[in-house]
Design a protein around this motif. Structure first.
Motif, PDB file in Angstrom:
ATOM      1  N   ALA A 147      59.047 -82.306 -33.643  1.00 56.26           N
ATOM      2  CA  ALA A 147      59.029 -81.092 -33.341  1.00 56.26           C
ATOM      3  C   ALA A 147      60.651 -79.903 -33.335  1.00 56.26           C
ATOM      4  O   ALA A 147      59.709 -78.689 -33.393  1.00 56.26           O
ATOM      5  CB  ALA A 147      59.562 -81.281 -32.364  1.00 56.26           C
ATOM      6  N   ALA A 148      60.905 -80.350 -34.070  1.00 58.21           N
ATOM      7  CA  ALA A 148      62.140 -79.588 -34.290  1.00 58.21           C
ATOM      8  C   ALA A 148      62.167 -78.437 -35.132  1.00 58.21           C
ATOM      9  O   ALA A 148      62.084 -77.208 -34.793  1.00 58.21           O
ATOM     10  CB  ALA A 148      64.109 -80.173 -34.793  1.00 58.21           C
ATOM     11  N   ALA A 149      61.176 -78.454 -36.097  1.00 53.80           N
ATOM     12  CA  ALA A 149      61.149 -77.962 -37.224  1.00 53.80           C
ATOM     13  C   ALA A 149      60.035 -77.262 -36.570  1.00 53.80           C
ATOM     14  O   ALA A 149      60.028 -75.491 -37.545  1.00 53.80           O
ATOM     15  CB  ALA A 149      59.938 -78.514 -38.024  1.00 53.80           C
ATOM     16  N   GLY A 150      58.893 -76.231 -35.648  1.00 56.40           N
ATOM     17  CA  GLY A 150      58.246 -76.080 -34.918  1.00 56.40           C
ATOM     18  C   GLY A 150      58.777 -74.829 -34.346  1.00 56.40           C
ATOM     19  O   GLY A 150      58.853 -74.294 -34.151  1.00 56.40           O
ATOM     20  N   LEU A 151      60.320 -75.574 -33.438  1.00 62.02           N
ATOM     21  CA  LEU A 151      60.995 -74.657 -32.738  1.00 62.02           C
ATOM     22  C   LEU A 151      61.375 -74.082 -33.306  1.00 62.02           C
ATOM     23  O   LEU A 151      62.564 -72.834 -33.121  1.00 62.02           O
ATOM     24  CB  LEU A 151      61.863 -75.687 -31.727  1.00 62.02           C
ATOM     25  N   ALA A 152      61.576 -74.126 -35.185  1.00 65.37           N
ATOM     26  CA  ALA A 152      62.979 -73.402 -35.567  1.00 65.37           C
ATOM     27  C   ALA A 152      62.688 -72.130 -35.956  1.00 65.37           C
ATOM     28  O   ALA A 152      63.010 -71.101 -36.553  1.00 65.37           O
ATOM     29  CB  ALA A 152      63.346 -74.065 -36.448  1.00 65.37           C
ATOM     30  N   ALA A 153      61.137 -72.348 -36.100  1.00 62.41           N
ATOM     31  CA  ALA A 153      59.838 -70.471 -36.231  1.00 62.41           C
ATOM     32  C   ALA A 153      60.383 -69.239 -35.644  1.00 62.41           C
ATOM     33  O   ALA A 153      60.812 -69.737 -34.384  1.00 62.41           O
ATOM     34  CB  ALA A 153      59.121 -71.012 -36.245  1.00 62.41           C
ATOM     35  N   ASP A 154      60.285 -68.666 -36.082  1.00 65.34           N
ATOM     36  CA  ASP A 154      60.966 -67.198 -35.817  1.00 65.34           C
ATOM     37  C   ASP A 154      60.062 -67.147 -34.637  1.00 65.34           C
ATOM     38  O   ASP A 154      60.426 -65.767 -33.395  1.00 65.34           O
ATOM     39  CB  ASP A 154      61.025 -65.929 -36.479  1.00 65.34           C
ATOM     40  N   THR A 155      58.599 -67.024 -34.716  1.00 65.63           N
ATOM     41  CA  THR A 155      57.649 -66.956 -33.802  1.00 65.63           C
ATOM     42  C   THR A 155      57.744 -68.002 -32.455  1.00 65.63           C
ATOM     43  O   THR A 155      56.835 -67.243 -31.396  1.00 65.63           O
ATOM     44  CB  THR A 155      56.474 -66.871 -34.584  1.00 65.63           C
ATOM     45  N   THR A 156      58.124 -69.235 -32.105  1.00 62.73           N
ATOM     46  CA  THR A 156      58.293 -69.508 -31.481  1.00 62.73           C
ATOM     47  C   THR A 156      59.216 -68.502 -29.861  1.00 62.73           C
ATOM     48  O   THR A 156      60.042 -68.636 -29.636  1.00 62.73           O
ATOM     49  CB  THR A 156      59.184 -70.914 -31.198  1.00 62.73           C
ATOM     50  N   GLY A 157      57.962 -69.152 -29.131  1.00 64.18           N
ATOM     51  CA  GLY A 157      58.238 -68.139 -27.879  1.00 64.18           C
ATOM     52  C   GLY A 157      58.764 -69.551 -26.463  1.00 64.18           C
ATOM     53  O   GLY A 157      58.325 -71.024 -26.720  1.00 64.18           O
ATOM     54  N   GLU A 158      57.930 -69.541 -25.281  1.00 57.98           N
ATOM     55  CA  GLU A 158      58.182 -70.214 -24.090  1.00 57.98           C
ATOM     56  C   GLU A 158      57.359 -71.046 -24.156  1.00 57.98           C
ATOM     57  O   GLU A 158      57.291 -72.375 -24.173  1.00 57.98           O
ATOM     58  CB  GLU A 158      58.256 -69.568 -23.303  1.00 57.98           C
ATOM     59  N   LYS A 159      55.963 -70.549 -24.575  1.00 57.23           N
ATOM     60  CA  LYS A 159      54.434 -71.260 -23.952  1.00 57.23           C
ATOM     61  C   LYS A 159      54.914 -72.486 -25.998  1.00 57.23           C
ATOM     62  O   LYS A 159      54.177 -73.546 -25.547  1.00 57.23           O
ATOM     63  CB  LYS A 159      53.376 -70.525 -24.657  1.00 57.23           C
ATOM     64  N   GLU A 160      55.617 -71.551 -26.673  1.00 57.85           N
ATOM     65  CA  GLU A 160      55.096 -72.556 -27.723  1.00 57.85           C
ATOM     66  C   GLU A 160      56.033 -73.927 -28.105  1.00 57.85           C
ATOM     67  O   GLU A 160      55.671 -74.963 -27.859  1.00 57.85           O
ATOM     68  CB  GLU A 160      55.485 -72.443 -29.046  1.00 57.85           C
ATOM     69  N   ALA A 161      57.002 -73.318 -26.774  1.00 53.28           N
ATOM     70  CA  ALA A 161      58.182 -74.810 -26.910  1.00 53.28           C
ATOM     71  C   ALA A 161      58.053 -75.356 -25.685  1.00 53.28           C
ATOM     72  O   ALA A 161      57.824 -76.662 -25.868  1.00 53.28           O
ATOM     73  CB  ALA A 161      59.685 -74.217 -26.341  1.00 53.28           C
ATOM     74  N   GLU A 162      57.097 -75.000 -24.490  1.00 60.33           N
ATOM     75  CA  GLU A 162      56.474 -76.224 -23.611  1.00 60.33           C
ATOM     76  C   GLU A 162      55.760 -76.855 -24.031  1.00 60.33           C
ATOM     77  O   GLU A 162      55.736 -77.915 -23.818  1.00 60.33           O
ATOM     78  CB  GLU A 162      55.875 -75.521 -22.928  1.00 60.33           C
ATOM     79  N   ARG A 163      54.705 -75.878 -24.737  1.00 67.99           N
ATOM     80  CA  ARG A 163      53.589 -77.031 -25.885  1.00 67.99           C
ATOM     81  C   ARG A 163      54.433 -78.374 -26.728  1.00 67.99           C
ATOM     82  O   ARG A 163      53.960 -79.446 -26.852  1.00 67.99           O
ATOM     83  CB  ARG A 163      52.926 -75.746 -26.536  1.00 67.99           C
ATOM     84  N   ALA A 164      55.657 -78.032 -26.939  1.00 69.58           N
ATOM     85  CA  ALA A 164      56.264 -78.634 -28.182  1.00 69.58           C
ATOM     86  C   ALA A 164      56.563 -80.130 -27.715  1.00 69.58           C
ATOM     87  O   ALA A 164      56.363 -81.104 -27.793  1.00 69.58           O
ATOM     88  CB  ALA A 164      57.550 -78.165 -28.684  1.00 69.58           C
ATOM     89  N   GLY A 165      56.676 -79.554 -26.527  1.00 69.12           N
ATOM     90  CA  GLY A 165      57.514 -81.166 -25.409  1.00 69.12           C
ATOM     91  C   GLY A 165      56.432 -81.926 -24.922  1.00 69.12           C
ATOM     92  O   GLY A 165      56.343 -83.161 -24.652  1.00 69.12           O
ATOM     93  N   GLN A 166      55.545 -81.364 -24.843  1.00 69.14           N
ATOM     94  CA  GLN A 166      53.674 -81.743 -24.250  1.00 69.14           C
ATOM     95  C   GLN A 166      53.381 -82.987 -25.624  1.00 69.14           C
ATOM     96  O   GLN A 166      52.824 -83.587 -25.798  1.00 69.14           O
ATOM     97  CB  GLN A 166      52.915 -81.092 -23.980  1.00 69.14           C
ATOM     98  N   GLU A 167      53.596 -81.601 -26.490  1.00 71.59           N
ATOM     99  CA  GLU A 167      53.428 -83.264 -28.007  1.00 71.59           C
ATOM    100  C   GLU A 167      54.030 -83.645 -28.404  1.00 71.59           C
ATOM    101  O   GLU A 167      53.656 -84.898 -28.945  1.00 71.59           O
ATOM    102  CB  GLU A 167      53.234 -82.111 -28.961  1.00 71.59           C
TER     103      GLU A 167
END
Length: 290
Positions: free
Chosen positions: A78-98
């Motif tokens: 999950a950390a790899a996706g969170l490090a992307a410059d395009t990560t916003g609140e919705k993407e971070a919330e989705r990362a928690g669910q995933e």
């Protein structure tokens, strides 16, 4: 005996301590908690689990160990996706669910793999059949997992135990929602059929919400605290300690906190702590009641 590990990642350091509860020493049960952390470029992940003490959960120490291993691997992905410059609140919330989804699937697979090489004994099978339980129930465990990557804190939790996010000014908050079903006697668990639905997740932008520390602990820690609620006092103490001490000071201290919480004078239960600290200057003052 308590154990400790430390690791440095970017501006974060993880210190852990775990101690066998006094009640478990009397009954002959092992420490059924587990803790693990991993680090990589610009990210840190940490997980804490508490295996259930009931006789039905006779492999819960294994279940907790599998849980933190699976959680750290899933959180690292999950950390790899969170490090992307395009990560916003919705993407971070989705990362928690995933993250929660990956943990449930990975944990069940890990339990099945262990049973493949270490099947239940005749005695264990008797307990399983008497309770009419599914094969994963003996491995029952809670789990708390957190990942800090780039500017995001993402957390997931099932069952009891505590996460406490501490701001530099000493104020604090829980980074995941509460669960009214947790009443001190019952807990949700990875071994339940609806485990995914029982996960609580949270995502927080650290650019808007700077942290001095993040605490993850099994219920043996929270149940040993004198104050009720204990979180505000602990948050203030942690912020003060983080501001006043070099990171090396915490290395022997955190296992000592776990030992005291697990003692007869504390909760008597297994107690495990994972403390994630941000950078701060050294100092000499001691504070807090642990």
């Amino acid at each position: 005996m308590a154990d400790t590990t430390t690791g440095q990642v970017a501006t974060w350091q993880v210190i852990t301590g775990s101690a066998r509860g006094a009640a478990h020493r009397v009954s002959g049960l092992p420490n059924q908690d587990a803790v693990a952390s991993q680090d990589g470029p610009g990210a840190v992940v940490v997980a804490v689990a508490d295996g259930h003490g009931h006789v039905r959960h006779f492999r819960s120490a294994d279940g907790a160990a599998l849980a933190v291993d699976v959680a750290c691997r899933a959180a690292s992905q999950a950390a790899a996706g969170l490090a992307a410059d395009t990560t916003g609140e919705k993407e971070a919330e989705r990362a928690g669910q995933e993250l929660a989804r990956a943990v449930v699937s990975g944990w069940r697979s890990a339990v099945a793999a262990q049973l493949g090489v270490r099947p239940y004994t005749v005695e264990e099978r008797f307990i399983l059949d008497r309770s009419a339980d599914t094969p994963v129930v003996p491995y029952g465990s809670t789990l708390l997992v957190a990942v800090i990557a780039a500017c995001w804190l993402v957390c997931a939790q099932i069952g009891d135990g505590d996460m406490l996010a501490v701001r530099p000014d000493g104020s604090s908050f829980s980074p995941v929602p509460g669960d009214d079903r947790l009443d001190g006697r019952r807990t949700t668990s990875l071994c339940q059929p609806d485990a995914l639905a029982s996960f609580r997740t949270g995502a927080h932008d650290l650019r808007q919400l700077p942290l001095a520390a993040l605490l993850l602990a099994t219920d043996g820690y929270g149940n040993a605290q004198a104050d009720e609620p204990w979180q505000p006092r602990v948050g203030r103490d942690l912020a003060e300690l983080a501001a006043c001490h070099d990171r090396r000071w915490f290395g022997p201290e955190v296992p000592g906190w776990a030992q005291r919480c697990a003692s007869v004078e504390g909760s008597g239960d297994d107690a495990t702590i994972a403390l994630v600290l941000g950078l701060a200057g050294p100092g000499t003052q001691r504070a807090g009641r642990w």
